[in-house]
Scaffold this motif. Structure first.
Motif, PDB file in Angstrom:
ATOM      1  N   GLU A 112      16.003 -20.002 -13.925  1.00  0.00           N
ATOM      2  CA  GLU A 112      15.688 -20.067 -15.268  1.00  0.00           C
ATOM      3  C   GLU A 112      15.184 -20.991 -16.015  1.00  0.00           C
ATOM      4  O   GLU A 112      14.557 -20.794 -17.246  1.00  0.00           O
ATOM      5  N   SER A 113      14.728 -22.151 -15.346  1.00  0.00           N
ATOM      6  CA  SER A 113      14.240 -23.384 -16.024  1.00  0.00           C
ATOM      7  C   SER A 113      12.782 -23.134 -16.251  1.00  0.00           C
ATOM      8  O   SER A 113      12.105 -22.576 -15.249  1.00  0.00           O
ATOM      9  N   PRO A 114      12.218 -23.403 -17.313  1.00  0.00           N
ATOM     10  CA  PRO A 114      10.953 -23.083 -17.524  1.00  0.00           C
ATOM     11  C   PRO A 114       9.791 -24.039 -16.631  1.00  0.00           C
ATOM     12  O   PRO A 114      10.250 -24.977 -16.080  1.00  0.00           O
ATOM     13  N   SER A 115       8.630 -23.451 -16.382  1.00  0.00           N
ATOM     14  CA  SER A 115       7.764 -24.040 -15.228  1.00  0.00           C
ATOM     15  C   SER A 115       7.349 -25.443 -15.636  1.00  0.00           C
ATOM     16  O   SER A 115       7.141 -26.436 -14.897  1.00  0.00           O
ATOM     17  N   LYS A 116       7.308 -25.885 -17.032  1.00  0.00           N
ATOM     18  CA  LYS A 116       7.076 -26.939 -17.707  1.00  0.00           C
ATOM     19  C   LYS A 116       8.017 -28.298 -17.624  1.00  0.00           C
ATOM     20  O   LYS A 116       7.756 -29.308 -17.743  1.00  0.00           O
ATOM     21  N   ASN A 117       9.432 -27.628 -17.311  1.00  0.00           N
ATOM     22  CA  ASN A 117      10.404 -28.469 -17.555  1.00  0.00           C
ATOM     23  C   ASN A 117      10.541 -29.164 -15.927  1.00  0.00           C
ATOM     24  O   ASN A 117      11.558 -28.913 -15.262  1.00  0.00           O
ATOM     25  N   THR A 118       9.669 -30.027 -15.685  1.00  0.00           N
ATOM     26  CA  THR A 118       9.577 -30.669 -14.343  1.00  0.00           C
ATOM     27  C   THR A 118       9.388 -32.094 -14.491  1.00  0.00           C
ATOM     28  O   THR A 118       9.761 -32.505 -15.841  1.00  0.00           O
ATOM     29  N   LEU A 119       9.472 -32.856 -13.536  1.00  0.00           N
ATOM     30  CA  LEU A 119       9.581 -34.107 -13.518  1.00  0.00           C
ATOM     31  C   LEU A 119       8.408 -34.936 -14.486  1.00  0.00           C
ATOM     32  O   LEU A 119       8.688 -35.873 -15.024  1.00  0.00           O
ATOM     33  N   SER A 120       7.333 -34.465 -14.246  1.00  0.00           N
ATOM     34  CA  SER A 120       5.975 -35.126 -14.750  1.00  0.00           C
ATOM     35  C   SER A 120       5.547 -34.215 -15.784  1.00  0.00           C
ATOM     36  O   SER A 120       4.630 -34.548 -16.605  1.00  0.00           O
ATOM     37  N   GLY A 121       5.943 -33.004 -16.045  1.00  0.00           N
ATOM     38  CA  GLY A 121       5.665 -32.027 -16.846  1.00  0.00           C
ATOM     39  C   GLY A 121       4.513 -31.046 -16.299  1.00  0.00           C
ATOM     40  O   GLY A 121       4.073 -30.225 -16.828  1.00  0.00           O
ATOM     41  N   PHE A 122       3.964 -31.145 -15.209  1.00  0.00           N
ATOM     42  CA  PHE A 122       3.081 -30.361 -14.489  1.00  0.00           C
ATOM     43  C   PHE A 122       3.778 -29.206 -13.788  1.00  0.00           C
ATOM     44  O   PHE A 122       5.032 -29.338 -13.365  1.00  0.00           O
ATOM     45  N   PRO A 123       3.084 -28.121 -13.689  1.00  0.00           N
ATOM     46  CA  PRO A 123       3.973 -26.751 -13.443  1.00  0.00           C
ATOM     47  C   PRO A 123       4.011 -26.945 -11.780  1.00  0.00           C
ATOM     48  O   PRO A 123       3.118 -27.551 -10.924  1.00  0.00           O
ATOM     49  N   ARG A 139      12.504 -35.770 -21.317  1.00  0.00           N
ATOM     50  CA  ARG A 139      12.497 -34.820 -20.124  1.00  0.00           C
ATOM     51  C   ARG A 139      13.630 -34.530 -19.365  1.00  0.00           C
ATOM     52  O   ARG A 139      14.135 -35.650 -18.810  1.00  0.00           O
ATOM     53  N   PRO A 140      14.316 -33.435 -19.321  1.00  0.00           N
ATOM     54  CA  PRO A 140      15.813 -33.390 -18.889  1.00  0.00           C
ATOM     55  C   PRO A 140      15.716 -33.501 -17.294  1.00  0.00           C
ATOM     56  O   PRO A 140      16.622 -34.414 -16.729  1.00  0.00           O
ATOM     57  N   VAL A 141      14.590 -33.237 -16.342  1.00  0.00           N
ATOM     58  CA  VAL A 141      14.510 -33.414 -15.058  1.00  0.00           C
ATOM     59  C   VAL A 141      14.397 -35.125 -14.776  1.00  0.00           C
ATOM     60  O   VAL A 141      15.096 -35.526 -14.072  1.00  0.00           O
ATOM     61  N   ARG A 142      13.495 -35.533 -15.504  1.00  0.00           N
ATOM     62  CA  ARG A 142      13.440 -36.820 -15.077  1.00  0.00           C
ATOM     63  C   ARG A 142      14.306 -37.870 -15.702  1.00  0.00           C
ATOM     64  O   ARG A 142      14.829 -38.966 -14.813  1.00  0.00           O
ATOM     65  N   ALA A 143      15.065 -37.253 -16.726  1.00  0.00           N
ATOM     66  CA  ALA A 143      16.173 -38.205 -17.021  1.00  0.00           C
ATOM     67  C   ALA A 143      17.498 -38.021 -16.315  1.00  0.00           C
ATOM     68  O   ALA A 143      18.090 -38.998 -15.851  1.00  0.00           O
ATOM     69  N   LYS A 144      17.606 -36.769 -15.648  1.00  0.00           N
ATOM     70  CA  LYS A 144      18.702 -36.388 -14.464  1.00  0.00           C
ATOM     71  C   LYS A 144      18.474 -37.449 -13.318  1.00  0.00           C
ATOM     72  O   LYS A 144      19.403 -37.980 -12.879  1.00  0.00           O
ATOM     73  N   VAL A 145      17.154 -37.636 -13.094  1.00  0.00           N
ATOM     74  CA  VAL A 145      16.925 -38.592 -11.821  1.00  0.00           C
ATOM     75  C   VAL A 145      17.186 -39.840 -11.938  1.00  0.00           C
ATOM     76  O   VAL A 145      17.876 -40.564 -11.320  1.00  0.00           O
ATOM     77  N   SER A 146      16.780 -40.558 -13.377  1.00  0.00           N
ATOM     78  CA  SER A 146      17.286 -41.760 -13.799  1.00  0.00           C
ATOM     79  C   SER A 146      18.742 -42.111 -13.810  1.00  0.00           C
ATOM     80  O   SER A 146      19.144 -43.255 -13.471  1.00  0.00           O
ATOM     81  N   ARG A 147      19.328 -41.203 -14.383  1.00  0.00           N
ATOM     82  CA  ARG A 147      20.917 -41.397 -14.548  1.00  0.00           C
ATOM     83  C   ARG A 147      21.764 -41.243 -13.114  1.00  0.00           C
ATOM     84  O   ARG A 147      22.334 -42.159 -12.867  1.00  0.00           O
ATOM     85  N   TYR A 148      21.116 -40.615 -12.235  1.00  0.00           N
ATOM     86  CA  TYR A 148      21.594 -40.471 -10.982  1.00  0.00           C
ATOM     87  C   TYR A 148      21.465 -41.685 -10.084  1.00  0.00           C
ATOM     88  O   TYR A 148      22.443 -42.505  -9.505  1.00  0.00           O
ATOM     89  N   HIS A 149      20.284 -42.518 -10.181  1.00  0.00           N
ATOM     90  CA  HIS A 149      19.953 -43.819  -9.545  1.00  0.00           C
ATOM     91  C   HIS A 149      21.050 -44.806 -10.378  1.00  0.00           C
ATOM     92  O   HIS A 149      21.472 -45.932  -9.443  1.00  0.00           O
ATOM     93  N   ILE A 150      21.104 -44.938 -11.592  1.00  0.00           N
ATOM     94  CA  ILE A 150      21.730 -46.005 -12.201  1.00  0.00           C
ATOM     95  C   ILE A 150      23.351 -45.685 -12.118  1.00  0.00           C
ATOM     96  O   ILE A 150      24.073 -46.743 -11.793  1.00  0.00           O
ATOM     97  N   GLN A 151      23.822 -44.475 -12.018  1.00  0.00           N
ATOM     98  CA  GLN A 151      25.234 -44.347 -11.759  1.00  0.00           C
ATOM     99  C   GLN A 151      25.629 -44.407 -10.360  1.00  0.00           C
ATOM    100  O   GLN A 151      26.754 -44.885 -10.173  1.00  0.00           O
ATOM    101  N   ARG A 152      24.485 -44.705  -9.285  1.00  0.00           N
ATOM    102  CA  ARG A 152      25.027 -45.118  -7.987  1.00  0.00           C
ATOM    103  C   ARG A 152      25.422 -46.743  -7.990  1.00  0.00           C
ATOM    104  O   ARG A 152      26.120 -47.232  -7.143  1.00  0.00           O
ATOM    105  N   LEU A 153      25.097 -47.440  -9.188  1.00  0.00           N
ATOM    106  CA  LEU A 153      25.506 -48.943  -9.240  1.00  0.00           C
ATOM    107  C   LEU A 153      26.869 -48.956  -9.895  1.00  0.00           C
ATOM    108  O   LEU A 153      27.243 -50.187 -10.229  1.00  0.00           O
ATOM    109  N   GLY A 154      27.538 -47.917 -10.213  1.00  0.00           N
ATOM    110  CA  GLY A 154      28.768 -47.803 -10.973  1.00  0.00           C
ATOM    111  C   GLY A 154      28.628 -48.031 -12.342  1.00  0.00           C
ATOM    112  O   GLY A 154      29.629 -48.300 -13.222  1.00  0.00           O
TER     113      GLY A 154
END
Length: 907
Positions: free
Chosen positions: A547-558, A626-641
């Motif tokens: 259901e996510s739109p094609s523009k809602n990607t890591l860099s905005g490219f389809p 950008r939700p996808v890119r923010a999700k990636v950043s949050r994942y790596h920071i959460q790995r540090l506790g």
């Protein structure tokens, strides 16, 4: 030869020679003639063999039937006579219950019992004697012995030391040992009167027989045993004598309590079976063997010898009434079967036919000779090819060994360099050099794998490995290339993927490295996004992803339509697959590694990383629309506790901080947001410094690349925040945050490792010996083990190792190089094991005291092989010579610790 012989007896050799030349000419096809010859010879051979086998089979079957009839007849007679004797013995048990225990005073004494059993012996034709033992409790023993006028004798002495019939003296036997109850013989037939006063419960076989008889209420048999006084082989049939008739539902305890005594019949098997067989004289005598087959693996011979001239044998089952014991009668003919003259005549006829066509064999032999010559040539060529293949494999192994030795020093020194105080850039350089070195080692392994594949000996490993740590190393290799192209490179791994897996990390690293290389090569702009999920997790969330739109990607490219991608993964869920994967197994993990890029459409697979938490209780805000890119950043920071919240602009940052609900320690802003408006960014910094929350949060920028102008601005301006480079990796992110937040320090933990404080104590108090003739290898191994707190001693030869490991010593383990001058590691290990074995034997035999060897009764120091030779044969050889493990060069600190800690109970 056949032709010459035929010419002499026939005188018409020229005709045969003429036919030979004719049939051997080109006018008759050789293949056609060969088929005709084979058909002719095989046809007559099969007919002759069939006649021979048929006639022989008929004679053999008739012989089998005769043997079976004779064997079954003897078995049936022996069994019938045994049943008759058993019935009479059972009747005697009823008589004793009635006239001895049922009357007071008793109507039976020893004299009466002996006269009765002697006169009725004809009713028990295969019984050597009958005896009755009464049940006496220990509290009744003294009164019983006074009443009988003799003491209860023990029987186990006679079982252990059998005596000859002339040397048997009952009065010299020892009294029965004290026990809860006894079973002394009070009545016995004259033939076995010597057993009177013997305690049946003190004999091993008799005790077992007595206990089973009173528990089952039926007659039971002993295993074949040597009888007292006669010392001949026999068995004893025992019946329990009860006080009264017992009901059908009697319990085991009630049956035992109701027992008065035990009536036993003695059967001298050897003499009795011989008497029985003498009554069955026949023209063709057979050999009879009787076995106790209660234990199928170890049958006991009761009668007969195993010598026989005929292999034909028949087995008849004997049923002596005891379901617990099994007996068999084996019968064989004494004489060999007669010659099968008809079969012999047929064979001679086949030879005559062979003589008539003998001249053909000459051509056949010539053909065979030519084929053999060709075969020898082929075998020679095969040997040359195999020798070339062996030489190639040896060359590859030698080259691998020579390369691995210096690579061990390079990677070891880089590993030790990482433990020094380095800044972020230096750490990045060292990690990249480490990854490149590991890639070189991987390339060497690929070359060796090629040789193993050709030899058919390639095997997949099944070892524990950290999936995230492997992808951290792979990500380091491609981060520079992605920055040059301006491509966003990111990894996201689901929290449901286990931290440790079991598999082949080398093959996994090899595949992912190749696929990531292709992705970097064919992607010019946009992003490369690597995700790792469990299969069931993807199946449950595929609807949301679609259901996510094609523009809602890591860099905005389809990117490609995920619905099309999912069609390729359906087989993993069992749809349309003949062999679906089991998702319910507790030890099987099914992963989907997905690579999403904006290149020309090459599908890829990769994985990412994990880092040990070191900043528990801290709070961070990530500013990214950008939700996808923010999700990636949050994942790596959460790995540090670190607890992470995502906002889309600066205003939400200030609102979250001013709310005062939580203390924010750091704010990480995407470079794209920071560069939009420098005025807004500067205004945000001023407002951030004025917030009324004590210590203002630290500000960081998340950037994929640093241009020269941005570098100059960062060095000249005090308002430019520290930059954290992407793609995000746990190690580099931790180093940047540690330096800016003022936590951590020298000896920072790296990917997949334990914190430095706990690492220093893992091998504390352990004394380890390292043996290697290469100084660089000694330094690398010593430094790696000292980091874990071990006390390390180095030796440069196998002879020194033998001297240092001479018991008693205080070494907990030893790393032994295999290839050393004078004495290699194999020979040194064998010598050490021989010394340990010798000392252990002396300690066990008591020739030396265990105190002289530090109170250690069994010496065995763990010895682990170290070598750059990674072929399977070397590993197997090291195990055979007494080594306990195997470490391949170049090795890492974790590898050395993991191998040596397996042998420490307190590790």
């Amino acid at each position: 030869m056949w032709l010459k012989w035929w010419e002499k007896i026939s005188g018409d050799g020229w005709k045969i020679h003429h036919y030979y030349q004719y049939f051997g000419s080109k006018r008759v096809p050789k293949a056609w003639w060969r088929k005709l010859l084979i058909t002719w010879v095989l046809g007559w051979t099969i007919v002759s063999l069939w006649i021979f086998c048929y006639m022989r089979l008929q004679a053999t079957e008739k012989r089998k039937e005769t043997l079976a009839s004779m064997c079954d007849e003897r078995a049936r007679m022996l069994q019938d006579q045994f049943n008759v004797s058993m019935n009479h013995i059972q009747a005697m048990s009823i008589m004793i219950s009635t006239f001895h225990h049922g009357k007071n005073p008793s109507a039976i004494d020893q004299r009466t019992f002996a006269r009765y059993t002697e006169r009725t012996a004809f009713e028990r034709p295969i019984t050597s004697g009958v005896a009755y033992a009464v049940r006496v409790l220990h509290s009744e023993r003294e009164q019983f012995e006074k009443q009988q006028g003799w003491t209860i004798k023990r029987m186990d002495t006679l079982e252990q030391n059998p005596v000859h019939e002339d040397d048997y003296a009952p009065e010299a036997l020892e009294p029965s040992p004290i026990q809860e109850e006894y079973a002394p013989v009070i009545f016995a037939q004259d033939t076995i009167s010597h057993v009177v006063s013997l305690d049946m419960l003190s004999g091993k076989e008799d005790r077992e027989n007595v206990l089973r008889a009173r528990e089952s209420g039926k007659g039971v048999l002993t295993a074949p045993l040597r009888l007292v006084k006669t010392n001949r082989l026999g068995v004893i049939l025992t019946f329990a004598v009860y006080k009264a008739d017992l009901p059908s539902n009697v319990t085991l305890n009630e049956r035992i309590q109701a027992t008065d005594g035990y009536l036993g019949g003695v059967f001298d098997i050897e003499s009795l079976v011989e008497k029985l067989l003498q009554q069955l004289a026949s023209k063709q005598t057979i050999i009879v063997n009787v076995y106790d087959t209660t234990n199928d693996l170890h049958p006991i011979s009761m009668y007969g010898s195993n010598v026989s001239d005929d292999g034909l044998q028949h087995v008849s089952t004997l049923n002596f009434g005891d379901p617990f014991r099994k007996h068999e009668m084996h019968c064989r003919f004494k004489q060999r079967p007669p010659w099968h003259w008809l079969a012999i005549t047929t064979s001679i006829g086949i030879l005559v036919i062979a003589l008539l066509v003998g001249y053909i064999f000459h051509a056949t032999v010539n053909r065979i000779a030519k084929v053999e010559d060709d075969c020898h040539k082929m075998m020679e060529l095969k040997k040359r090819a195999e020798a070339a293949d062996v030489a190639k494999s040896q060359f590859l192994a030698t080259v691998s060994h020579e390369i691995r030795t210096p690579m061990n020093g390079v990677l070891g020194m880089l590993d030790m360099l990482m433990d020094t105080d380095l800044d972020v850039t230096q750490q990045d350089y060292v990690r990249t050099a480490q990854a490149s070195g590991k890639a070189l080692v991987s390339l060497i392994n690929e070359v060796l794998d090629q040789a193993k594949i050709e030899a058919g000996r390639l095997e997949l490993e099944a070892v524990r490995f950290d999936l995230r740590a492997i992808l951290d190393d792979i990500l380091s290799l491609f981060s520079g290339k992605s920055q040059e192209k301006g491509v966003e490179l990111a990894v996201y791994i689901s929290d449901r993927v286990p931290e440790m897996l079991i598999g082949d990390p080398g093959r996994f690293r090899q595949i992912i490295t190749n696929l990531m290389g292709n992705s970097i090569k064919f992607t010019e702009k946009g992003h490369i996004f690597v995700t790792v999920h469990l299969v069931e997790e993807v199946i449950g969330s595929i609807g949301f992803e679609m259901e996510s739109p094609s523009k809602n990607t890591l860099s905005g490219f389809p990117v490609a339509d995920r619905r099309c991608s999912w069609e390729g993964f359906k087989t993993l869920s069992g749809e349309g697959s003949t062999c679906p994967l089991s998702l319910s197994s507790s030890d099987l993990i099914n992963l989907i590694v997905s690579v999403e890029d904006t290149g020309v459409g090459i599908p890829l697979e990769a994985q990412s990383c994990i880092f040990t938490p070191f900043m528990q209780g801290m709070m961070a805000l990530v500013v990214d629309p950008r939700p996808v890119r923010a999700k990636v950043s949050r994942y790596h920071i959460q790995r540090l506790g670190i607890h992470v919240e995502v906002v889309s602009d600066f205003n939400q940052v200030l609102s979250s901080i001013n709310s005062g609900k939580t203390v924010t320690n750091m704010v990480l802003v995407e470079q794209e947001i920071w560069d939009k408006d420098s005025v807004i960014s500067a205004h945000f910094i001023n407002n951030l410094e004025k917030v009324d929350c004590g210590m203002p949060p630290k500000l960081f920028l998340l950037s994929s690349s640093i241009s020269p102008s941005r570098t100059r601005a960062a060095t000249s301006s005090d308002h430019t925040p520290p930059i954290v480079m992407k793609p995000l990796r746990a190690s580099m992110l931790a180093a940047s945050l540690q330096r800016a937040m003022g936590v951590g320090g020298k000896g920072k933990p790296r990917t997949g490792e334990i914190s430095g404080l706990s690492v220093c104590n893992l091998l504390l108090g352990r004394k380890i010996l390292i043996v290697d003739d290469n100084n660089v290898n000694l330094k690398v191994a010593a430094g790696a083990l000292k980091k874990y707190g071990a006390d390390v001693v180095c030796a440069d030869s196998g002879k020194k190792a033998i001297s240092l490991l001479q018991p008693p010593h205080h070494f907990d383990a030893c790393f032994m190089d295999i290839q050393m001058p004078e004495m290699d590691g194999f020979e040194a290990t064998r010598t050490i094991r021989e010394v340990e074995c010798s000392i252990n034997n002396l300690i066990q035999s008591g020739e030396v005291s265990v105190e002289a060897y530090d109170n250690i009764s069994k010496w065995h120091v763990p010895i682990l092989a170290m070598t750059a030779d990674v072929i399977q044969a070397t590993h197997e050889k090291s195990i055979r010579c007494g080594m306990d493990g195997y470490v391949s060069k170049p090795f890492e600190a974790q590898q050395l610790y993991r191998e040596v800690s397996r042998h420490f109970q307190s590790a």
